[in-house]
Design a protein around this motif. Structure first.
Motif, PDB file in Angstrom:
ATOM      1  N   THR A   1     -10.712  23.242  35.981  1.00  0.00           N
ATOM      2  CA  THR A   1     -10.593  23.866  34.488  1.00  0.00           C
ATOM      3  C   THR A   1     -11.289  22.634  33.629  1.00  0.00           C
ATOM      4  O   THR A   1     -12.007  22.947  32.792  1.00  0.00           O
TER       5      THR A   1
ATOM      6  N   ALA B   1     -15.037  22.775  33.699  1.00  0.00           N
ATOM      7  CA  ALA B   1     -15.790  23.711  33.062  1.00  0.00           C
ATOM      8  C   ALA B   1     -15.929  23.557  31.477  1.00  0.00           C
ATOM      9  O   ALA B   1     -16.661  23.759  30.880  1.00  0.00           O
ATOM     10  N   VAL B   2     -14.799  22.801  30.972  1.00  0.00           N
ATOM     11  CA  VAL B   2     -14.887  22.493  29.602  1.00  0.00           C
ATOM     12  C   VAL B   2     -15.731  21.386  29.321  1.00  0.00           C
ATOM     13  O   VAL B   2     -16.347  21.543  28.221  1.00  0.00           O
TER      14      VAL B   2
ATOM     15  N   PRO C   1     -20.686  21.675  29.146  1.00  0.00           N
ATOM     16  CA  PRO C   1     -21.916  21.913  28.235  1.00  0.00           C
ATOM     17  C   PRO C   1     -22.177  20.409  27.835  1.00  0.00           C
ATOM     18  O   PRO C   1     -23.525  20.273  27.565  1.00  0.00           O
TER      19      PRO C   1
ATOM     20  N   SER D   1     -14.783  31.308  36.781  1.00  0.00           N
ATOM     21  CA  SER D   1     -14.762  30.744  35.333  1.00  0.00           C
ATOM     22  C   SER D   1     -15.818  31.607  34.608  1.00  0.00           C
ATOM     23  O   SER D   1     -17.092  31.043  35.028  1.00  0.00           O
ATOM     24  N   PRO D   2     -15.825  32.565  33.652  1.00  0.00           N
ATOM     25  CA  PRO D   2     -16.872  32.939  33.043  1.00  0.00           C
ATOM     26  C   PRO D   2     -17.631  31.740  32.256  1.00  0.00           C
ATOM     27  O   PRO D   2     -18.705  31.890  31.807  1.00  0.00           O
ATOM     28  N   ALA D   3     -16.750  30.515  31.623  1.00  0.00           N
ATOM     29  CA  ALA D   3     -17.522  29.603  30.952  1.00  0.00           C
ATOM     30  C   ALA D   3     -18.388  28.856  31.996  1.00  0.00           C
ATOM     31  O   ALA D   3     -19.445  28.266  31.447  1.00  0.00           O
ATOM     32  N   LEU D   4     -18.352  28.764  32.968  1.00  0.00           N
ATOM     33  CA  LEU D   4     -19.249  28.099  34.049  1.00  0.00           C
ATOM     34  C   LEU D   4     -20.481  28.706  33.908  1.00  0.00           C
ATOM     35  O   LEU D   4     -21.406  28.339  33.724  1.00  0.00           O
TER      36      LEU D   4
ATOM     37  N   ASP E   1     -21.581  30.727  31.559  1.00  0.00           N
ATOM     38  CA  ASP E   1     -22.303  30.831  30.269  1.00  0.00           C
ATOM     39  C   ASP E   1     -22.949  29.354  30.230  1.00  0.00           C
ATOM     40  O   ASP E   1     -23.870  29.288  29.080  1.00  0.00           O
ATOM     41  N   VAL E   2     -22.603  28.408  30.916  1.00  0.00           N
ATOM     42  CA  VAL E   2     -23.319  27.175  30.778  1.00  0.00           C
ATOM     43  C   VAL E   2     -24.532  27.058  32.044  1.00  0.00           C
ATOM     44  O   VAL E   2     -25.533  26.793  31.541  1.00  0.00           O
TER      45      VAL E   2
END
Length: 153
Positions: A55, A58-59, A62, A87-90, A92-93
């Motif tokens: 987690t 992933a933060v 970016p 992780s959708p954030a993964l 997104d980057v």
């Protein structure tokens, strides 16, 4: 890195691994790209699925991805896939990075990224379009081509 050495030696000392992962999670912002992905791969190797390091990484992604190489992205994707950390954030980057750096991806990088997307169950049309445009299927072995077809289905 101790965690990578433990993974290579296949030595699992749970207390030591938990301590290393906790320290890495606190210091993840200080890692360079290679150290970050190797640490995640080592943690994934030992099956520490619920580790907060994933987690936290992933933060930080970016900022960290600015120094990534294509092989770092494929290692990152496959570390998350190995322990099924979704992780959708993964994506997104990672997807914009892949689209921007597409000409620098080797066939092995493309196949590694495709394997990561597939293993995580994430179908991204932009990624698949870039894959189709940049991966020359004629340069693949029969085994690689077969694996790619399975991952695309």
């Amino acid at each position: 890195m101790l965690a990578v050495a433990l993974a290579r030696a296949r030595h699992a000392d749970q207390e030591l691994l938990d301590g290393i992962a906790a320290q890495a999670q606190r210091r993840v912002a200080q890692f360079n790209s290679e150290s970050l992905v190797l640490m995640l791969r080592a943690v994934a190797f030992f099956g520490l699925r619920h580790d907060p390091l994933f987690t936290r990484a992933a933060v930080q992604l970016p900022r960290a991805i600015l120094t990534f190489r294509p092989v770092d992205v494929t290692t990152l994707l496959n570390a998350y896939a190995a322990v099924q950390v979704h992780s959708p954030a993964l994506f997104d980057v990672v997807t914009p990075f892949i689209l921007e750096k597409a000409p620098f991806f080797t066939p092995a990088d493309w196949l590694g990224a495709l394997r990561g997307y597939s293993a995580l169950g994430f179908k991204d049309q932009a990624f698949l379009s870039a894959l189709g445009a940049h991966l020359d299927a004629r340069r693949l072995t029969a085994r690689q081509l077969s694996a790619a077809l399975v991952d695309c289905s």
